[in-house]
Design a protein around this motif. Structure first.
Motif, PDB file in Angstrom:
ATOM      1  N   ARG A  51       2.254 -12.848  18.733  1.00  0.00           N
ATOM      2  CA  ARG A  51       3.196 -12.236  17.975  1.00  0.00           C
ATOM      3  C   ARG A  51       3.007 -10.683  17.937  1.00  0.00           C
ATOM      4  NH1 ARG A  51      -0.262 -14.316  14.502  1.00  0.00           N
ATOM      5  NH2 ARG A  51      -1.012 -13.401  12.621  1.00  0.00           N
ATOM      6  N   SER A  52       4.086  -9.802  17.975  1.00  0.00           N
ATOM      7  CA  SER A  52       3.727  -8.394  17.895  1.00  0.00           C
ATOM      8  C   SER A  52       3.648  -7.740  16.159  1.00  0.00           C
ATOM      9  CB  SER A  52       5.389  -7.787  18.137  1.00  0.00           C
ATOM     10  OG  SER A  52       5.016  -6.436  17.697  1.00  0.00           O
ATOM     11  N   PHE A  53       2.387  -7.548  16.208  1.00  0.00           N
ATOM     12  CA  PHE A  53       1.851  -7.142  14.838  1.00  0.00           C
ATOM     13  C   PHE A  53       1.444  -5.816  14.704  1.00  0.00           C
ATOM     14  CE2 PHE A  53      -1.544  -6.835  11.921  1.00  0.00           C
ATOM     15  CZ  PHE A  53      -1.092  -7.517  10.676  1.00  0.00           C
ATOM     16  N   ARG A  54       1.815  -5.140  13.489  1.00  0.00           N
ATOM     17  CA  ARG A  54       1.310  -3.827  13.137  1.00  0.00           C
ATOM     18  C   ARG A  54       1.182  -3.840  11.636  1.00  0.00           C
ATOM     19  NH1 ARG A  54       3.758   1.604  12.599  1.00  0.00           N
ATOM     20  NH2 ARG A  54       2.364   3.154  12.856  1.00  0.00           N
ATOM     21  N   ARG A  55       0.033  -3.329  11.134  1.00  0.00           N
ATOM     22  CA  ARG A  55      -0.262  -3.058   9.649  1.00  0.00           C
ATOM     23  C   ARG A  55      -0.708  -1.606   9.184  1.00  0.00           C
ATOM     24  NH1 ARG A  55      -3.791  -7.204   6.110  1.00  0.00           N
ATOM     25  NH2 ARG A  55      -5.203  -5.282   6.058  1.00  0.00           N
ATOM     26  N   VAL A  56      -0.083  -0.953   8.364  1.00  0.00           N
ATOM     27  CA  VAL A  56      -0.507   0.353   7.995  1.00  0.00           C
ATOM     28  C   VAL A  56      -0.827   0.341   6.714  1.00  0.00           C
ATOM     29  CG1 VAL A  56      -0.340   2.715   7.798  1.00  0.00           C
ATOM     30  CG2 VAL A  56       0.720   1.586   9.909  1.00  0.00           C
ATOM     31  N   ASP A  57      -2.070   0.471   6.211  1.00  0.00           N
ATOM     32  CA  ASP A  57      -2.535   0.565   4.830  1.00  0.00           C
ATOM     33  C   ASP A  57      -3.107   1.949   4.379  1.00  0.00           C
ATOM     34  OD1 ASP A  57      -2.454  -2.218   4.297  1.00  0.00           O
ATOM     35  OD2 ASP A  57      -4.537  -2.513   5.105  1.00  0.00           O
ATOM     36  N   THR A  58      -2.392   2.197   3.392  1.00  0.00           N
ATOM     37  CA  THR A  58      -2.722   3.741   2.892  1.00  0.00           C
ATOM     38  C   THR A  58      -3.057   3.941   1.433  1.00  0.00           C
ATOM     39  OG1 THR A  58      -0.637   4.525   4.071  1.00  0.00           O
ATOM     40  CG2 THR A  58      -1.456   6.163   2.437  1.00  0.00           C
ATOM     41  N   TYR A  75      -7.747   4.801  -6.889  1.00  0.00           N
ATOM     42  CA  TYR A  75      -7.025   4.803  -5.683  1.00  0.00           C
ATOM     43  C   TYR A  75      -5.693   4.306  -6.105  1.00  0.00           C
ATOM     44  CZ  TYR A  75     -11.535   4.578  -3.090  1.00  0.00           C
ATOM     45  OH  TYR A  75     -12.686   4.910  -3.027  1.00  0.00           O
ATOM     46  N   MET A  76      -4.612   4.707  -5.330  1.00  0.00           N
ATOM     47  CA  MET A  76      -3.232   4.089  -5.161  1.00  0.00           C
ATOM     48  C   MET A  76      -3.060   3.339  -4.096  1.00  0.00           C
ATOM     49  SD  MET A  76      -0.432   6.264  -7.423  1.00  0.00           S
ATOM     50  CE  MET A  76      -0.389   7.565  -6.436  1.00  0.00           C
ATOM     51  N   ASN A  77      -2.832   2.159  -3.918  1.00  0.00           N
ATOM     52  CA  ASN A  77      -2.765   1.432  -2.422  1.00  0.00           C
ATOM     53  C   ASN A  77      -1.251   1.038  -2.118  1.00  0.00           C
ATOM     54  OD1 ASN A  77      -5.499   1.440  -2.414  1.00  0.00           O
ATOM     55  ND2 ASN A  77      -5.334   0.111  -4.077  1.00  0.00           N
ATOM     56  N   HIS A  78      -1.087   1.212  -0.678  1.00  0.00           N
ATOM     57  CA  HIS A  78       0.286   0.766  -0.360  1.00  0.00           C
ATOM     58  C   HIS A  78       0.177  -0.003   1.056  1.00  0.00           C
ATOM     59  CE1 HIS A  78       3.990   1.541   1.913  1.00  0.00           C
ATOM     60  NE2 HIS A  78       4.741   1.216   0.925  1.00  0.00           N
ATOM     61  N   ARG A  79       0.980  -0.663   1.550  1.00  0.00           N
ATOM     62  CA  ARG A  79       0.811  -1.333   2.858  1.00  0.00           C
ATOM     63  C   ARG A  79       2.062  -1.612   3.443  1.00  0.00           C
ATOM     64  NH1 ARG A  79      -2.763  -6.674   2.722  1.00  0.00           N
ATOM     65  NH2 ARG A  79      -4.221  -4.804   2.842  1.00  0.00           N
ATOM     66  N   ARG A  80       2.302  -1.118   4.673  1.00  0.00           N
ATOM     67  CA  ARG A  80       3.483  -1.495   5.508  1.00  0.00           C
ATOM     68  C   ARG A  80       3.225  -2.435   6.567  1.00  0.00           C
ATOM     69  NH1 ARG A  80       8.473   0.389   5.772  1.00  0.00           N
ATOM     70  NH2 ARG A  80       9.577   0.443   8.083  1.00  0.00           N
ATOM     71  N   THR A  81       3.811  -3.626   6.642  1.00  0.00           N
ATOM     72  CA  THR A  81       3.408  -4.490   7.902  1.00  0.00           C
ATOM     73  C   THR A  81       4.822  -4.795   8.776  1.00  0.00           C
ATOM     74  OG1 THR A  81       1.863  -5.730   6.447  1.00  0.00           O
ATOM     75  CG2 THR A  81       2.599  -6.816   8.192  1.00  0.00           C
ATOM     76  N   SER A  82       4.517  -4.818   9.709  1.00  0.00           N
ATOM     77  CA  SER A  82       5.783  -5.336  10.814  1.00  0.00           C
ATOM     78  C   SER A  82       5.185  -6.254  11.579  1.00  0.00           C
ATOM     79  CB  SER A  82       6.197  -4.139  11.878  1.00  0.00           C
ATOM     80  OG  SER A  82       6.930  -4.421  12.611  1.00  0.00           O
TER      81      SER A  82
END
Length: 260
Positions: A51-58, A75-82
């Motif tokens: 599968r096409s996968f990309r994840r960005v944790d900030t 910390y404040m945590n954010h996640r973006r997943t595709s």
């Protein structure tokens, strides 16, 4: 007993903010009392099996030196997943950090520190404990970390009403070494072994390694590490060369810091 010369040298080393020469491996450095630092972390993962996968944790972090040899952070945590072109984005809760330096790598010959971090969001609770040792001679720095992470996740129960708690642990061993090359920059290398355990089952033992570059000036600094997954050493499917169901082919982490 520390000689006066070593004490003075240790003070000089401790005066700057605790910049991160590596991004996956911590050193024993802490902020001096009253110092503050803002850090922005970006960790990107890419590539999984089938599968096409990309994840960005900030992560947005504020560190504060609260006492001699002691710092805390929030910390404040954010996640973006595709996944296969479908993207999701979520706030991943708040984290609190406590770090205590036990010995100094210059004045004592070997640095050491203890690190604790807790994270809470809507469905997960995490606790991380880390033992840190580091060594510094001239332009060279080396560090080793042993980390244990605990995670409790509330998930829907497929066989009953309500939710069930999934318990996970992960043991990590990290090594890093780097050399200052002058003009505010250094070059290093990091290695990390990750061992996730889910409900008592050892899932995998992945090995990651790659270069780390650190740049700094009197007020700003940045460190970048690129870590491809090298191999899977064991777990449920040790015959797999790499574990690509729950891990990615490659990770990259950039930390930007500003101290004041």
């Amino acid at each position: 007993m520390r000689t006066p010369a070593l004490v003075c040298l240790a003070c000089v080393v401790a005066l700057p903010a605790a910049e991160r020469q590596f991004t996956y491996t911590h050193t024993s450095a802490v902020l001096a009392p009253g110092q503050k630092e803002v850090e922005i972390w970006t960790t990107e993962q890419g590539g999984r099996e089938g599968r096409s996968f990309r994840r960005v944790d900030t992560r947005f972090e504020l560190e504060i030196g609260v006492a001699p040899e002691t710092q805390v952070a929030v910390y404040m945590n954010h996640r973006r997943t595709s996944v296969n072109g479908v993207s999701t984005s979520a706030f991943e809760g708040l984290s609190l950090e406590y770090k205590r330096r036990l010995s100094d790598p210059v004045a004592d010959g070997l640095g050491s520190a203890l690190y604790l971090e807790g994270t809470v969001n809507a469905s997960e609770t995490e606790l991380e404990a880390k033992a840190i040792v580091d060594w510094q001679r001239g332009a060279w720095t080396a560090a080793a970390n042993a980390t244990v992470e605990f995670e409790w996740t509330e998930e829907p129960n497929a066989n009953a009403t309500g939710a069930r708690t999934v318990e996970e642990q992960e043991v990590k061993l990290s090594l890093a070494a780097g050399r200052a090359l002058g003009d505010g920059w250094s070059l290093g290398f990091e290695i990390e072994n990750r061992n996730p355990i889910v409900n008592g089952t050892w899932e995998s033992s992945t090995l990651w390694a790659g270069p780390a570059v650190h740049l700094s000036n009197p007020h700003l600094w940045g460190t970048l590490t690129v870590m491809p997954q090298i191999t899977n050493l064991g777990g449920k499917a040790p015959e797999q060369q790499r574990e690509l169901n729950d891990h990615s082919r490659i990770e990259a982490r950039l930390i930007l810091g500003m101290h004041f």
